[in-house]
Design a protein around this motif. Sequence first.
Motif, mmCIF file in Angstrom:
data_model
loop_
_atom_site.group_PDB
_atom_site.id
_atom_site.type_symbol
_atom_site.label_atom_id
_atom_site.label_comp_id
_atom_site.label_asym_id
_atom_site.label_seq_id
_atom_site.Cartn_x
_atom_site.Cartn_y
_atom_site.Cartn_z
ATOM 1 N N UNK A 231 -18.592 2.420 -36.472
ATOM 2 C CA UNK A 231 -18.122 1.123 -36.716
ATOM 3 C C UNK A 231 -18.110 0.577 -35.316
ATOM 4 N N UNK A 232 -17.368 -0.457 -35.344
ATOM 5 C CA UNK A 232 -17.084 -1.246 -33.971
ATOM 6 C C UNK A 232 -16.482 -0.187 -32.969
ATOM 7 N N UNK A 233 -17.393 0.198 -31.794
ATOM 8 C CA UNK A 233 -17.031 1.427 -30.894
ATOM 9 C C UNK A 233 -15.728 1.433 -30.457
ATOM 10 N N UNK A 234 -15.326 0.050 -30.083
ATOM 11 C CA UNK A 234 -13.993 0.055 -29.210
ATOM 12 C C UNK A 234 -13.036 0.386 -30.050
ATOM 13 N N UNK A 235 -13.126 0.267 -31.457
ATOM 14 C CA UNK A 235 -11.840 0.647 -32.435
ATOM 15 C C UNK A 235 -12.160 1.907 -33.151
ATOM 16 N N UNK A 236 -13.124 2.790 -32.331
ATOM 17 C CA UNK A 236 -13.474 4.110 -33.175
ATOM 18 C C UNK A 236 -12.445 5.301 -32.577
ATOM 19 N N UNK B 161 -20.004 -4.442 -37.707
ATOM 20 C CA UNK B 161 -19.129 -4.933 -36.654
ATOM 21 C C UNK B 161 -17.681 -4.772 -36.647
ATOM 22 N N UNK B 162 -17.141 -4.494 -37.861
ATOM 23 C CA UNK B 162 -15.950 -4.175 -38.085
ATOM 24 C C UNK B 162 -15.133 -2.728 -37.511
ATOM 25 N N UNK B 163 -13.929 -2.854 -37.251
ATOM 26 C CA UNK B 163 -13.575 -1.342 -36.954
ATOM 27 C C UNK B 163 -13.484 -0.562 -38.291
ATOM 28 N N UNK B 164 -13.604 0.606 -38.065
ATOM 29 C CA UNK B 164 -13.276 1.715 -39.275
ATOM 30 C C UNK B 164 -11.955 1.334 -40.094
ATOM 31 N N UNK B 165 -10.986 0.938 -39.233
ATOM 32 C CA UNK B 165 -9.547 0.597 -39.695
ATOM 33 C C UNK B 165 -9.659 -0.471 -40.873
ATOM 34 N N UNK B 166 -10.606 -1.296 -40.810
ATOM 35 C CA UNK B 166 -10.858 -2.498 -41.807
ATOM 36 C C UNK B 166 -11.631 -2.081 -43.077
ATOM 37 N N UNK B 167 -11.739 -0.739 -43.311
ATOM 38 C CA UNK B 167 -12.378 -0.272 -44.476
ATOM 39 C C UNK B 167 -12.268 -0.988 -45.614
ATOM 40 N N UNK B 168 -13.028 -1.379 -46.568
ATOM 41 C CA UNK B 168 -12.722 -1.973 -47.771
ATOM 42 C C UNK B 168 -13.036 -0.858 -48.703
#
Lengths: 584, 193
Positions: A291-296, A564-571
Amino acid sequence: MKEKLTGAQALIRALEHENVDVMFGLPGGCILPAYDPLIESKIRHILVRHEQGAGHMAEGYAHVTGRPGVAMVTSGPAATNLVTPLCDAYMDSIPMVGITGQVPTAAIGTDAFQECDTVGITRSITKHNELVMSAQDLPMVVRQAFYIATTGRPGPTLIDIPKDVLQNEMDWYWPSDDEVRDSLPGYRPNAKGHTKMIKEAARMILAARQPVLYVGGGVLKARAAGVLRELAELTQIPVVTTLMARGAFPDSHPLCLGMPGMHGTATAVTAMQKADLLIALGSRFDDRVTGKVSGFAPDAKIIHVDIDPAEQGTVRRPDVPIVGDCRLVIEEMLKAIKDLLQSGETQADVGPWRSRVSGWREQFPLAYDQSEPGAALKPQFCLEKLRDGAPEGTIVVSGVGQHQMWTSQYWNFEEPYTWVNSGGLGTMGFAVPAAIGAKVGRPDKTVWAVDGDGCFQMTAQELVTASLERIPVKIGILNNSYLGMVRQWQEMFYGERFSEVNLSGTLPDFVKWAEAMGCVGIRVDDPQEVEAAIDKANSINDRPVVVDFRVAEDEKVFPMVPAGKSNDDILLHHSQDSRREFLK
Amino acid sequence: MSGSNPYGQDSQHHVLSVLVQNRPGVLARVSALFARRGYNIFSLAVAPTEHPDYSRITIVVDLQSAPLEQMTKQLFKLIDVVRISELDPRFSVERELIMVTVKATAEQRSQIVELTNIFEARILSVGVEALTVSLDGSPSAIDDFMKALHPYGIVESQRTGLVALPKLDRAAPSSAQSAASSNTTHSSQGKAR
């Protein structure tokens, strides 16, 4: 006295010396000379209907056997048709050797009939390629191509041979291993990991409280599934298997969390996010995983084992980089961990982490809504039935899109080399030819391709090849009459503005098409008929079978991490939304 | 040597000296790799070495376009690449050659000849209204020379791109080692013939 052969005879003999038992191809002008000695050869040649099919068959064969797949086609348009499989093999590190005809040396550069700059076109999508200018060079070039394709990080190589080179005479020879090595002074893949780094990694593994084994396709390429299991069981560290590594660790194992990434399980995605240590084994921090690398995985230290030094630090800088073959490195890692334990070191308690992970697994299983009575079939339901009805050890192959994600999610992969798909390039149309190649490589196994209706229409003609060559593959089309994944994105991210995404609910008639190609065709649109259709397909072993599952057109793949979203924003599936807090 | 940066004010350049097998297409492989991965090149010079089997490609790369480590690792994946030496500009000797044809009327000719002497350049060809001169030197010396000639009118010019070798240590005895301490070399593990 040396034996005189033509270039064509030398080529075929060289392939025999490389233990090639089967090749996939289609003859034409410039490659014609090579097809003549093939008549006397013990190599089986499978005549395809389109050169792209030959390439994907070679890939499917390589996927399941670990041996390089060989595709041989002519120059110009045939060579360009081979471009997609070469690029696919390059992205997924599949050992493959492409052989293309070329116009005679004197005509090169004149825009001759069926001339194209094959080595130029394929330069950036092959591990190496070579235009052979002399018949005398052929044995060495063939040996180099196989050596390069199968060692280090595997990949496709290509040999481009002008027609006159195939016709000219040469003195036969077969180079030794040393001669091949010496001819490639710039190629020295490093298989053995750095001892100091491995010891450092062992210490980090024992110290970690929330570790995850992040397993990629490199583990399968290195034949490392056995030692991986030993490592996981010794340390009790949970395992995620990426799309390219499904089957590298048994899904039924209590330590297995399934697939991470954009359509991974909530448990696998979240475990990586919360980890304090990621042990990346033959995986490359692909954007579909991070996902978004900075949030991985913000708090994770990284051990990165990869045979390709260029993968180290490309996306995420590792704390401990180890360049080497996954099997050799894991073996050394196991030794180092055992040594530390014997010398009195203890492993940090991973018990609390494991129970937290188990909690996620209980709360967030894969979920979908069963269809209402009379409504269209659910693709996930079809997959569950396919999975449950498949003989043990079945090889499953997929194309690219929703059906691919569902297959990866819902199939239970228990053994390595039972999952074949196009991961990096995402090649629609991969499934049918790759399944044929897989069945040729493993005739003892049942091979099911799960395909989409969009994908199927790109390469279905190869079922003619399968019928004629008696290659009884089974194709299950999850037919929602849409480019399903595109439809899902247009629905979710383009405000339901559906643009050029509806294929057709009526055309083609997949059953008639299957029958026209010599296959058995079965159509299913009622949940009650699913099992019977699958049983029937499983009972047919003398020809290919195509099952057209007419499934709901608006079904979406969940979970999903939007691009483009962080993995924390998983749907999550809507039924699990209320439990979201558990993932914090 | 002037302090100006010949590769642009904010740019950060580095020199890669790449030993390759002397085979058809090798230059295309290297340049295609740079294009494909989005690495910028300031200049590139290629020529055979003292050994007929090998050529040396000297590439001045733009470190703002990608990390040096990525460039060398990707380059090293090319089968024909045998050895890569990273030459830090601070620890290398660098040379470039330029040829310039400059307008030179009868009155101006002596001024240009004077400039040529100051820069230790050479006159290669004399025409009615122009002179062709050449200079080899550091890239910044060549820049300075071009600036000095500019007012007279440059007709055309051609630079070769940089070539470089590690700077030798003046102190005895182990000059090679000292050069290696500031310039990294990546080599295949086996013998590099």
